[in-house]
Design a protein around this motif. Structure first.
Motif, PDB file in Angstrom:
ATOM      1  N   LYS A   7     -61.320 -69.534  16.568  1.00 49.25           N
ATOM      2  CA  LYS A   7     -62.657 -69.100  16.971  1.00 49.25           C
ATOM      3  C   LYS A   7     -63.185 -70.017  18.081  1.00 49.25           C
ATOM      4  O   LYS A   7     -62.883 -71.208  18.128  1.00 49.25           O
ATOM      5  CB  LYS A   7     -63.629 -69.140  15.796  1.00 49.25           C
ATOM      6  CG  LYS A   7     -63.219 -68.297  14.595  1.00 49.25           C
ATOM      7  CD  LYS A   7     -63.169 -66.827  14.910  1.00 49.25           C
ATOM      8  CE  LYS A   7     -62.888 -66.003  13.652  1.00 49.25           C
ATOM      9  NZ  LYS A   7     -62.691 -64.564  13.987  1.00 49.25           N
ATOM     10  N   ASP A  86     -66.996 -66.340  19.908  1.00 52.59           N
ATOM     11  CA  ASP A  86     -67.164 -65.784  18.570  1.00 52.59           C
ATOM     12  C   ASP A  86     -68.431 -66.291  17.899  1.00 52.59           C
ATOM     13  O   ASP A  86     -68.984 -65.640  17.014  1.00 52.59           O
ATOM     14  CB  ASP A  86     -65.972 -66.155  17.684  1.00 52.59           C
ATOM     15  CG  ASP A  86     -64.650 -65.721  18.286  1.00 52.59           C
ATOM     16  OD1 ASP A  86     -64.420 -64.508  18.372  1.00 52.59           O
ATOM     17  OD2 ASP A  86     -63.861 -66.604  18.685  1.00 52.59           O
ATOM     18  N   ARG A 133     -65.253 -56.903  18.987  1.00 50.66           N
ATOM     19  CA  ARG A 133     -64.204 -57.565  18.216  1.00 50.66           C
ATOM     20  C   ARG A 133     -64.460 -57.514  16.713  1.00 50.66           C
ATOM     21  O   ARG A 133     -63.600 -57.884  15.925  1.00 50.66           O
ATOM     22  CB  ARG A 133     -64.056 -59.019  18.680  1.00 50.66           C
ATOM     23  CG  ARG A 133     -63.560 -59.155  20.114  1.00 50.66           C
ATOM     24  CD  ARG A 133     -63.279 -60.596  20.494  1.00 50.66           C
ATOM     25  NE  ARG A 133     -64.468 -61.434  20.452  1.00 50.66           N
ATOM     26  CZ  ARG A 133     -65.344 -61.540  21.447  1.00 50.66           C
ATOM     27  NH1 ARG A 133     -65.175 -60.839  22.571  1.00 50.66           N
ATOM     28  NH2 ARG A 133     -66.397 -62.324  21.342  1.00 50.66           N
ATOM     29  N   GLY A 134     -65.665 -57.083  16.315  1.00 48.36           N
ATOM     30  CA  GLY A 134     -65.978 -56.945  14.894  1.00 48.36           C
ATOM     31  C   GLY A 134     -66.389 -58.220  14.198  1.00 48.36           C
ATOM     32  O   GLY A 134     -66.598 -58.238  12.980  1.00 48.36           O
ATOM     33  N   PHE A 135     -66.504 -59.315  14.950  1.00 41.32           N
ATOM     34  CA  PHE A 135     -66.942 -60.584  14.347  1.00 41.32           C
ATOM     35  C   PHE A 135     -67.809 -61.333  15.345  1.00 41.32           C
ATOM     36  O   PHE A 135     -67.479 -61.436  16.536  1.00 41.32           O
ATOM     37  CB  PHE A 135     -65.763 -61.472  13.965  1.00 41.32           C
ATOM     38  CG  PHE A 135     -66.198 -62.821  13.410  1.00 41.32           C
ATOM     39  CD1 PHE A 135     -66.479 -62.957  12.065  1.00 41.32           C
ATOM     40  CD2 PHE A 135     -66.357 -63.919  14.240  1.00 41.32           C
ATOM     41  CE1 PHE A 135     -66.907 -64.186  11.547  1.00 41.32           C
ATOM     42  CE2 PHE A 135     -66.785 -65.152  13.738  1.00 41.32           C
ATOM     43  CZ  PHE A 135     -67.060 -65.271  12.385  1.00 41.32           C
ATOM     44  N   GLY A 178     -68.763 -54.210  13.147  1.00 37.69           N
ATOM     45  CA  GLY A 178     -67.688 -54.791  12.364  1.00 37.69           C
ATOM     46  C   GLY A 178     -67.681 -54.288  10.940  1.00 37.69           C
ATOM     47  O   GLY A 178     -68.237 -53.234  10.621  1.00 37.69           O
ATOM     48  N   SER A 179     -67.042 -55.062  10.060  1.00 36.05           N
ATOM     49  CA  SER A 179     -66.889 -54.662   8.663  1.00 36.05           C
ATOM     50  C   SER A 179     -66.828 -55.897   7.785  1.00 36.05           C
ATOM     51  O   SER A 179     -66.817 -57.036   8.277  1.00 36.05           O
ATOM     52  CB  SER A 179     -65.587 -53.873   8.499  1.00 36.05           C
ATOM     53  OG  SER A 179     -64.466 -54.702   8.807  1.00 36.05           O
ATOM     54  N   SER A 181     -64.294 -56.865   6.090  1.00 38.40           N
ATOM     55  CA  SER A 181     -63.016 -57.542   6.317  1.00 38.40           C
ATOM     56  C   SER A 181     -62.987 -58.294   7.640  1.00 38.40           C
ATOM     57  O   SER A 181     -62.403 -59.383   7.739  1.00 38.40           O
ATOM     58  CB  SER A 181     -61.858 -56.538   6.273  1.00 38.40           C
ATOM     59  OG  SER A 181     -62.023 -55.537   7.269  1.00 38.40           O
ATOM     60  N   SER A 182     -63.642 -57.737   8.668  1.00 37.41           N
ATOM     61  CA  SER A 182     -63.652 -58.431   9.961  1.00 37.41           C
ATOM     62  C   SER A 182     -64.695 -59.539  10.000  1.00 37.41           C
ATOM     63  O   SER A 182     -64.591 -60.472  10.788  1.00 37.41           O
ATOM     64  CB  SER A 182     -63.913 -57.444  11.099  1.00 37.41           C
ATOM     65  OG  SER A 182     -65.257 -56.998  11.108  1.00 37.41           O
ATOM     66  N   ARG A 248     -66.937 -66.107   6.808  1.00 43.49           N
ATOM     67  CA  ARG A 248     -66.768 -64.662   6.670  1.00 43.49           C
ATOM     68  C   ARG A 248     -67.585 -64.133   5.486  1.00 43.49           C
ATOM     69  O   ARG A 248     -68.092 -63.016   5.506  1.00 43.49           O
ATOM     70  CB  ARG A 248     -65.280 -64.335   6.471  1.00 43.49           C
ATOM     71  CG  ARG A 248     -64.950 -62.866   6.645  1.00 43.49           C
ATOM     72  CD  ARG A 248     -63.438 -62.651   6.603  1.00 43.49           C
ATOM     73  NE  ARG A 248     -62.762 -63.420   7.625  1.00 43.49           N
ATOM     74  CZ  ARG A 248     -62.627 -63.036   8.899  1.00 43.49           C
ATOM     75  NH1 ARG A 248     -63.122 -61.872   9.270  1.00 43.49           N
ATOM     76  NH2 ARG A 248     -62.002 -63.775   9.771  1.00 43.49           N
ATOM     77  N   HIS A 251     -71.245 -62.477   5.750  1.00 43.40           N
ATOM     78  CA  HIS A 251     -71.365 -61.273   6.571  1.00 43.40           C
ATOM     79  C   HIS A 251     -72.642 -60.486   6.293  1.00 43.40           C
ATOM     80  O   HIS A 251     -73.096 -59.719   7.153  1.00 43.40           O
ATOM     81  CB  HIS A 251     -70.141 -60.372   6.363  1.00 43.40           C
ATOM     82  CG  HIS A 251     -70.037 -59.796   4.985  1.00 43.40           C
ATOM     83  ND1 HIS A 251     -70.530 -58.549   4.650  1.00 43.40           N
ATOM     84  CD2 HIS A 251     -69.513 -60.309   3.839  1.00 43.40           C
ATOM     85  CE1 HIS A 251     -70.299 -58.320   3.369  1.00 43.40           C
ATOM     86  NE2 HIS A 251     -69.681 -59.362   2.841  1.00 43.40           N
TER      87      HIS A 251
END
Length: 267
Positions: A7, A86, A133-135, A178-179, A181-182, A248, A251
């Motif tokens: 990151k 990031d 990028r989802g994060f 994102g999600s 998981s991401s 993470r 989130h």
């Protein structure tokens, strides 16, 4: 819990104080650190070397006058080329104390530019890439003065209230990026109270004189006016919180303002 290997973190105002403490915490977690602040070449090199020793994957200094949108844009282009951002920590800030009638245009414009507009420019430039990028993690260093007011700090209080409001809007707009998981994209504010940085040293020294030079008693007396714990925070404690917000598992923590103020804003 927080492994930032791979990151890249851009931390404005990170050559000293809270910003440096945040950079050190993220370096220990293995992040690439884009350093920024008011520093000579030698000072910047020393900060980067220290971050590498603490475990940063890489550390490089990027210069920009945060009052100047064009310089911010140039810096962001250089940082993004070095490593897509990031994590963004908007820590750069200035303060001047003066009564409303004594706040001139230069004081107002400078404080709003550095404390508020600069954060808009960095978020505007970086957050779309985070969403792709989802994060992404944006941590804005606000202040208790983004929650409550004090006399003789009109531009500073206005800038920090504005930073809190802007952060909440950005958090809402990017909440579904994102999600789980991401890791998603989050925006949060940390609101420090009295913190052991160079800016409070003169006030502490002056107050300690009342107690024969006893620094601890001076701090307790100074803080008793607003901070019930009568204890200052260490910059490393702010760094640890900023790092935790980058996990993470965080989130679903977005749009928050987290005071680190010994109960100041609970009153």
């Amino acid at each position: 819990m927080t492994d930032l290997k791979g990151k890249c973190a851009l931390i404005t105002g990170s050559v000293q104080g809270i910003g440096l403490a945040v950079a050190e915490a993220m370096a220990e977690a293995g992040a690439r650190i884009a350093v920024h602040g008011l520093a000579t070449q030698d000072e910047a090199a020393a900060v980067c070397a220290g971050l590498l020793q603490k475990g940063a994957e890489a550390a490089e200094f990027f210069d920009a006058d945060m009052r100047d949108p064009d310089q911010i844009e140039t810096m962001l282009a250089a940082v993004t080329a070095w490593g897509p951002v990031d994590i963004l920590v908007n820590n750069a800030g200035i303060q001047r104390t003066a009564a409303l009638e004594d706040v001139n245009r230069e004081i107002w414009d400078s404080i709003i530019a550095v404390n508020l507009s600069a954060a808009y420019h960095t978020m505007h430039g970086i957050m779309p890439g985070m969403a792709e990028r989802g994060f992404g993690r944006v941590v804005n260093i606000a202040s208790v003065h983004g929650i409550v007011a004090s006399k003789n700090k009109l531009p500073y209080v206005a800038s920090k209230f504005g930073l809190v409001g802007m952060s909440k809007v950005a958090a809402l707009e990017y909440a579904d990026a994102g999600s789980k998981s991401s890791g998603g994209v989050t925006v949060n504010c940390i609101a420090p109270g009295w913190t052991e940085t160079a800016i409070i040293t003169p006030q502490v020294a002056e107050r300690a004189e009342k107690f024969g030079g006893d620094r601890d008693k001076g701090i307790a007396d100074l803080l008793s006016e607003k901070q019930p714990s009568k204890r200052t925070s260490d910059p490393s404690e702010i760094g640890a919180l900023a790092l935790w917000l980058c996990a993470r598992q965080a989130h679903n923590i977005t749009g928050t303002v987290i005071p680190v103020d010994g109960g100041w804003t609970a009153q």
